[in-house]
Design an enzyme around this catalytic site. Structure first.
Site, PDB file in Angstrom:
ATOM      1  N   GLY A 186       0.834  -1.198   0.000  1.00 42.60           N
ATOM      2  CA  GLY A 186       0.000   0.000   0.000  1.00 42.60           C
ATOM      3  C   GLY A 186       0.867   1.245   0.000  1.00 42.60           C
ATOM      4  O   GLY A 186       2.022   1.212   0.435  1.00 42.60           O
ATOM      5  N   GLN A 233       2.633  10.038   1.434  1.00 40.18           N
ATOM      6  CA  GLN A 233       3.961   9.414   1.375  1.00 40.18           C
ATOM      7  C   GLN A 233       4.746   9.803   0.123  1.00 40.18           C
ATOM      8  O   GLN A 233       5.937   9.534   0.030  1.00 40.18           O
ATOM      9  CB  GLN A 233       3.838   7.884   1.429  1.00 40.18           C
ATOM     10  CG  GLN A 233       3.348   7.370   2.774  1.00 40.18           C
ATOM     11  CD  GLN A 233       3.281   5.866   2.764  1.00 40.18           C
ATOM     12  OE1 GLN A 233       2.323   5.292   2.284  1.00 40.18           O
ATOM     13  NE2 GLN A 233       4.315   5.217   3.287  1.00 40.18           N
ATOM     14  N   CYS A 290       6.364  -0.051   6.901  1.00 34.50           N
ATOM     15  CA  CYS A 290       5.859   1.131   6.215  1.00 34.50           C
ATOM     16  C   CYS A 290       6.963   1.645   5.304  1.00 34.50           C
ATOM     17  O   CYS A 290       8.122   1.717   5.711  1.00 34.50           O
ATOM     18  CB  CYS A 290       5.483   2.195   7.245  1.00 34.50           C
ATOM     19  SG  CYS A 290       4.862   3.726   6.506  1.00 34.50           S
ATOM     20  N   LEU A 291       6.604   1.988   4.064  1.00 29.24           N
ATOM     21  CA  LEU A 291       7.619   2.447   3.114  1.00 29.24           C
ATOM     22  C   LEU A 291       8.270   3.756   3.570  1.00 29.24           C
ATOM     23  O   LEU A 291       9.358   4.085   3.105  1.00 29.24           O
ATOM     24  CB  LEU A 291       7.001   2.614   1.723  1.00 29.24           C
ATOM     25  CG  LEU A 291       6.500   1.316   1.075  1.00 29.24           C
ATOM     26  CD1 LEU A 291       5.856   1.610  -0.273  1.00 29.24           C
ATOM     27  CD2 LEU A 291       7.625   0.305   0.916  1.00 29.24           C
ATOM     28  N   HIS A 325      -3.984   0.833   7.819  1.00 28.88           N
ATOM     29  CA  HIS A 325      -2.671   1.487   7.851  1.00 28.88           C
ATOM     30  C   HIS A 325      -2.639   2.674   6.881  1.00 28.88           C
ATOM     31  O   HIS A 325      -2.183   3.769   7.236  1.00 28.88           O
ATOM     32  CB  HIS A 325      -1.596   0.452   7.500  1.00 28.88           C
ATOM     33  CG  HIS A 325      -0.197   0.986   7.431  1.00 28.88           C
ATOM     34  ND1 HIS A 325       0.800   0.584   8.298  1.00 28.88           N
ATOM     35  CD2 HIS A 325       0.381   1.897   6.602  1.00 28.88           C
ATOM     36  CE1 HIS A 325       1.926   1.234   8.005  1.00 28.88           C
ATOM     37  NE2 HIS A 325       1.699   2.031   6.970  1.00 28.88           N
ATOM     38  N   GLU A 326      -3.138   2.456   5.665  1.00 30.75           N
ATOM     39  CA  GLU A 326      -3.090   3.530   4.649  1.00 30.75           C
ATOM     40  C   GLU A 326      -4.052   4.664   4.994  1.00 30.75           C
ATOM     41  O   GLU A 326      -3.712   5.842   4.812  1.00 30.75           O
ATOM     42  CB  GLU A 326      -3.407   2.968   3.258  1.00 30.75           C
ATOM     43  CG  GLU A 326      -2.437   1.912   2.745  1.00 30.75           C
ATOM     44  CD  GLU A 326      -0.979   2.300   2.889  1.00 30.75           C
ATOM     45  OE1 GLU A 326      -0.652   3.501   2.795  1.00 30.75           O
ATOM     46  OE2 GLU A 326      -0.148   1.410   3.126  1.00 30.75           O
ATOM     47  N   HIS A 348      -2.650   7.022   7.329  1.00 31.75           N
ATOM     48  CA  HIS A 348      -1.765   8.010   6.677  1.00 31.75           C
ATOM     49  C   HIS A 348      -2.548   9.231   6.197  1.00 31.75           C
ATOM     50  O   HIS A 348      -2.034  10.354   6.238  1.00 31.75           O
ATOM     51  CB  HIS A 348      -1.083   7.397   5.445  1.00 31.75           C
ATOM     52  CG  HIS A 348       0.184   6.656   5.737  1.00 31.75           C
ATOM     53  ND1 HIS A 348       1.302   7.259   6.277  1.00 31.75           N
ATOM     54  CD2 HIS A 348       0.535   5.365   5.535  1.00 31.75           C
ATOM     55  CE1 HIS A 348       2.274   6.356   6.393  1.00 31.75           C
ATOM     56  NE2 HIS A 348       1.831   5.193   5.954  1.00 31.75           N
TER      57      HIS A 348
END
Ligand code: ZN
Length: 188
Positions: A45, A50, A107-108, A149-150, A153
């Site tokens: 994701g 991000q 997480c990226l 999670h996304e 963000h």
């Protein structure tokens, strides 16, 4: 185009994303770029903040995570997860349900940092898709976790905010180093 992924310590990760009101060419291009960026980084994701864009937009694809199953219901019927991927969520509204369960997350925006996070196992989602059409579905497993999670963000919430005190203590040194490196690169 592969976009640079913003790392922890950059202020955009703490901004609430603005709703998308029009599917402009810019938004459509952003969606394509975010998908490309997510696949390049081998993530499941990626949220618009991000890549430095505080908007209510996220892309997901859980197909590569073969050992972490997902479930999907469309109109109350069990449906094929793979056929629903990749998934673009615009202005998503998420209702999570069930007793929270732990699961591993990364997480990226936090390279090399992982922890178990407690989240409800099931979500009901209403959003617009990449075509601008309203979609509604229910998800479980990895997809439910990734969506939560996304969508966090999109509200300026990061997975470190949901770590237990013990888990956060274990990654504290790595977090401080990452934050310092990001701040140094933002200044330069
Ligand atoms: Zn993340």
């Amino acid at each position: 185009m592969i976009l640079p992924i913003v790392k922890y310590g950059h202020p955009v990760l703490r901004r609430k994303g603005a709703p998308i009101v029009d599917m402009t060419p810019d938004v459509l291009e952003l969606i394509q770029d975010m998908l490309e960026t997510m696949y390049d980084a081998a993530g499941v994701g990626l949220a618009a903040p991000q890549v430095g864009r505080p908007l209510q937009l996220t892309v997901l694809d859980v197909r590569a995570a073969e050992n972490r199953p997902s479930t999907l219901e469309l109109k109350g019927q069990p449906s094929d997860v793979a056929a629903f991927m990749p998934l673009t969520l615009i202005n998503p509204v998420v209702k999570a349900s069930g007793d929270p369960v732990p699961g591993p997350e990364g997480c990226l925006s936090f390279p090399e940092i992982y922890a178990d996070i407690l989240r409800p196992p099931s979500v009901e989602v209403t959003a617009l898709n990449a075509a601008g059409d309203q979609i509604e579905f229910k998800a479980g497993g990895l997809l439910a976790r990734a969506i939560q999670h996304e969508v966090d963000h999109l509200n300026g919430i990061l997975f470190i905010d949901r770590m237990t005190i013990g888990a956060k203590a274990e990654v504290e040194d790595a977090l401080k180093a990452l934050q310092a490196a990001t701040k140094a690169s933002v200044r330069s």
